[in-house]
Design a protein around this motif. Structure first.
Motif, PDB file in Angstrom:
ATOM      1  N   HIS A 164     -11.047  -6.932   6.139  1.00  0.00           N
ATOM      2  CA  HIS A 164     -10.161  -6.058   6.702  1.00  0.00           C
ATOM      3  C   HIS A 164     -10.883  -5.066   7.985  1.00  0.00           C
ATOM      4  CE1 HIS A 164     -11.947  -3.994   3.571  1.00  0.00           C
ATOM      5  NE2 HIS A 164     -11.822  -3.129   3.856  1.00  0.00           N
TER       6      HIS A 164
ATOM      7  N   ASP B 199      -3.950  -9.592   0.347  1.00  0.00           N
ATOM      8  CA  ASP B 199      -5.492  -9.408  -0.205  1.00  0.00           C
ATOM      9  C   ASP B 199      -5.569  -8.140  -0.764  1.00  0.00           C
ATOM     10  OD1 ASP B 199      -8.473 -10.284   0.600  1.00  0.00           O
ATOM     11  OD2 ASP B 199      -8.371  -8.398   0.784  1.00  0.00           O
ATOM     12  N   GLU B 200      -5.853  -8.017  -2.122  1.00  0.00           N
ATOM     13  CA  GLU B 200      -6.236  -6.946  -2.595  1.00  0.00           C
ATOM     14  C   GLU B 200      -7.043  -5.810  -2.153  1.00  0.00           C
ATOM     15  OE1 GLU B 200      -4.328  -5.677  -5.299  1.00  0.00           O
ATOM     16  OE2 GLU B 200      -3.299  -7.488  -5.701  1.00  0.00           O
ATOM     17  N   LEU B 201      -8.207  -6.193  -1.430  1.00  0.00           N
ATOM     18  CA  LEU B 201      -8.982  -5.165  -0.960  1.00  0.00           C
ATOM     19  C   LEU B 201      -8.530  -4.303   0.206  1.00  0.00           C
ATOM     20  CD1 LEU B 201     -12.004  -4.371  -1.637  1.00  0.00           C
ATOM     21  CD2 LEU B 201     -13.031  -6.117  -0.166  1.00  0.00           C
TER      22      LEU B 201
ATOM     23  N   CYS C  69      -5.408  -5.938   7.530  1.00  0.00           N
ATOM     24  CA  CYS C  69      -5.801  -5.939   6.183  1.00  0.00           C
ATOM     25  C   CYS C  69      -5.939  -7.270   5.599  1.00  0.00           C
ATOM     26  CB  CYS C  69      -4.419  -5.368   5.268  1.00  0.00           C
ATOM     27  SG  CYS C  69      -4.126  -3.480   5.711  1.00  0.00           S
TER      28      CYS C  69
ATOM     29  N   GLN D  16      -6.066  -2.152  -0.880  1.00  0.00           N
ATOM     30  CA  GLN D  16      -6.618  -0.921  -1.559  1.00  0.00           C
ATOM     31  C   GLN D  16      -7.164   0.018  -0.401  1.00  0.00           C
ATOM     32  OE1 GLN D  16      -9.741  -2.210  -4.316  1.00  0.00           O
ATOM     33  NE2 GLN D  16     -10.745  -0.106  -3.993  1.00  0.00           N
ATOM     34  N   HIS D  17      -7.911  -0.647   0.451  1.00  0.00           N
ATOM     35  CA  HIS D  17      -8.373   0.264   1.507  1.00  0.00           C
ATOM     36  C   HIS D  17      -7.370   0.950   2.496  1.00  0.00           C
ATOM     37  CE1 HIS D  17     -12.967  -0.441   1.237  1.00  0.00           C
ATOM     38  NE2 HIS D  17     -12.363  -1.264   0.558  1.00  0.00           N
TER      39      HIS D  17
ATOM     40  N   ASN E 145     -13.131   0.517   7.558  1.00  0.00           N
ATOM     41  CA  ASN E 145     -14.199  -0.337   7.382  1.00  0.00           C
ATOM     42  C   ASN E 145     -15.204  -0.197   8.478  1.00  0.00           C
ATOM     43  OD1 ASN E 145     -15.783  -2.345   6.247  1.00  0.00           O
ATOM     44  ND2 ASN E 145     -14.109  -3.978   6.610  1.00  0.00           N
TER      45      ASN E 145
ATOM     46  N   SER F 210       0.957  -1.259   0.050  1.00  0.00           N
ATOM     47  CA  SER F 210      -0.071  -0.020  -0.103  1.00  0.00           C
ATOM     48  C   SER F 210       0.844   1.248  -0.061  1.00  0.00           C
ATOM     49  CB  SER F 210      -1.082  -0.017   1.114  1.00  0.00           C
ATOM     50  OG  SER F 210      -0.488   0.086   2.411  1.00  0.00           O
TER      51      SER F 210
END
Ligand code: ZN
Length: 341
Positions: free
Chosen positions: A143, A195-197, A190, A200-201, A162, A59
Motif C-alpha cells: 500500500h 487486503d487487510e493491511l 490500498c 487497516q492503514h 507508508n 475502512s
C-alpha cells in the motif's frame, strides 16, 4: 449514464456492515454525506470512484462504526460509482471513469464532470483539513499514497500511510489533483481490494486526521518517506513471446515470482530478465518517447537496467500486459530524471 447526485447528512441504515454488492439498497445513486463532528475544518473522503476497489468502503465502515456516538471532526464522505460497485467493476463499459472527471480534467463536459464539479464546489465552500481518495490496485504491490504536488503537508500525509510515496502528474482529472492547493490531498492505494493491511492503514490514517489539530510544520525526515516518480513504462512488442518461467522456450523470460520485485530497487548489475531476441522490450518515458536503449542493455541474453530503478504495478497477466503494459519503472523523485533533459 445519467446518475443523479444525492446530498444527505446521515448515514443510511445498515451502513456499517453492508457488502459492496448490496450497495444500491443503501446508495441508489452517487452520494455525498455530510457528517458533523467536534472539530473543523472537515476532511473530505472519497471511496469507490472505481467500483471494484472496495477497501475504502471497508475502512470508512470500520472508522465510522467506532464513532457512532460522535465524530471527533466533521467529515464529508463521497460514495462514488455505486452502479459499478454493485457489479464488481472498476467502471461500467461506456461509462466515464469517476477518477478522470474532476475539475482540471481535459475531458469535455458531461454528466460526470458536472457531478464532480458539484461535489467539489459543495465541499470547498469552506476550508478543508485534508482530502483523501481511497483506491486499490492489482498485483502484489504494497500500500502507498500518491500525491500530485510535493509539499511538506502532502509528504506528511503520504508518510502517515507508508514509507513510500508516489508523485504523479498524470492522468489529469483525478480527485487528488483537484484538491491540491485547496488542502493537503492524497490518493491511498490500498494494495489489492480487500487486503487487510491496506484497509487497516487507511482506517488509521483517517482516524489520525479526525484527531490532528494541524499538520507538523517541519519537513518530513528523509528516512520516513521515500518519494518516487514514474520514469518510464515498459511494454513488450506483440511479436515477442513471454513467460514467467526461466526454463521456458519463449523469447523473453522473467523469474516466476517477478511481481515480488514491485517497489524493490533493481541495480545495474541485477539481471532483470532473459531474452533470445535483440529487442525484447519497448520502454517509453512520460512524454511517450522511446528510451529503451537509454534504460536497458542486453548482454549474453541477459537484460540489465542502466540505472537503479524500481518496477511497480507489475502484472503477470499476459492479456493485461498486451493491452496495457508489463510494469512502470520508478525513480527516486529527488534524482535527476530523463524527462528533465
Ligand atoms: Zn482506482
Amino acid at each position: 449514464m445519467n446518475e443523479k447526485l444525492a446530498i444527505v447528512s446521515e448515514l443510511p441504515e445498515g451502513f456499517y456492515d453492508f457488502e459492496p454488492d448490496q450497495i444500491l439498497a443503501l446508495f441508489p445513486t452517487p452520494t455525498l454525506i455530510q457528517l458533523s463532528g467536534d472539530k473543523s475544518p472537515p476532511i473530505f473522503v472519497s471511496i469507490l470512484l472505481h467500483g471494484n476497489e472496495y477497501s475504502g468502503l471497508k475502512s470508512v465502515q470500520a472508522l465510522l462504526k467506532k464513532y457512532t456516538n460522535g465524530l471527533p471532526r466533521s467529515m464529508y464522505l463521497f460514495v462514488g460509482n455505486v452502479t459499478a460497485t454493485a457489479l464488481g467493476l472498476r467502471v461500467i463499459p461506456g461509462q466515464t471513469d469517476y477518477n478522470r472527471c474532476w475539475p482540471g480534467t481535459g475531458m469535455a463536459a458531461n454528466d460526470e464532470t458536472e457531478m464532480m464539479q458539484t461535489v467539489f464546489d459543495f465541499v470547498t465552500r469552506k476550508p478543508l483539513f485534508a482530502a483523501i481518495d481511497v483506491h486499490n490496485n492489482s498485483g502484489l504491490n504494497p500500500h502507498y499514497a500518491g500525491i500530485t504536488t510535493v509539499t511538506d503537508e502532502n509528504q506528511h500525509l503520504a508518510a502517515m500511510f507508508n514509507h513510500i510515496g508516489l508523485v504523479f502528474t498524470r492522468p489529469k482529472g483525478v480527485s487528488t489533483m483537484a484538491f491540491d492547493h485547496i488542502c493537503p490531498a492524497a490518493i491511498l492505494e490500498c494494495a489489492r481490494p480487500g487486503d487487510e493491511l491496506g484497509i487497516q492503514h487507511a482506517t488509521e490514517l483517517l482516524d489520525a486526521l479526525l484527531h490532528m489539530d494541524h499538520f507538523p510544520n517541519r519537513p518530513v525526515p528523509a528516512h520516513d518517506l521515500q518519494l518516487v516518480r514514474t520514469l518510464a513504462t515498459l511494454n513488450i512488442p506483440d511479436q515477442v513471446s513471454i513467460d514467467f518461467d526461466l526454463s521456458s522456450q519463449a523469447d523473453l523470460l522473467f523469474q516466476q515470482d517477478f511481481d515480488h520485485l514491485n517497489f524493490t530497487e533493481i541495480k545495474t548489475h541485477d539481471v532483470f530478465a532473459h531474452t533470445r531476441v535483440d529487442r525484447p522490450l519497448e520502454i517509453t518515458n512520460q512524454l511517450g518517447e522511446d528510451v529503451t536503449d537509454e534504460l536497458i542493455r542486453v548482454e549474453d541474453g541477459r537484460i540489465y537496467l542502466n540505472k537503479t530503478l524500481m518496477p511497480a504495478m507489475i502484472t503477470m497477466d499476459e492479456a493485461i500486459i498486451r493491452q496495457d503494459c508489463l510494469c512502470h519503472l520508478l525513480v527516486d523523485y529527488h534524482l535527476e530524471t530523463l524527462d528533465n533533459r
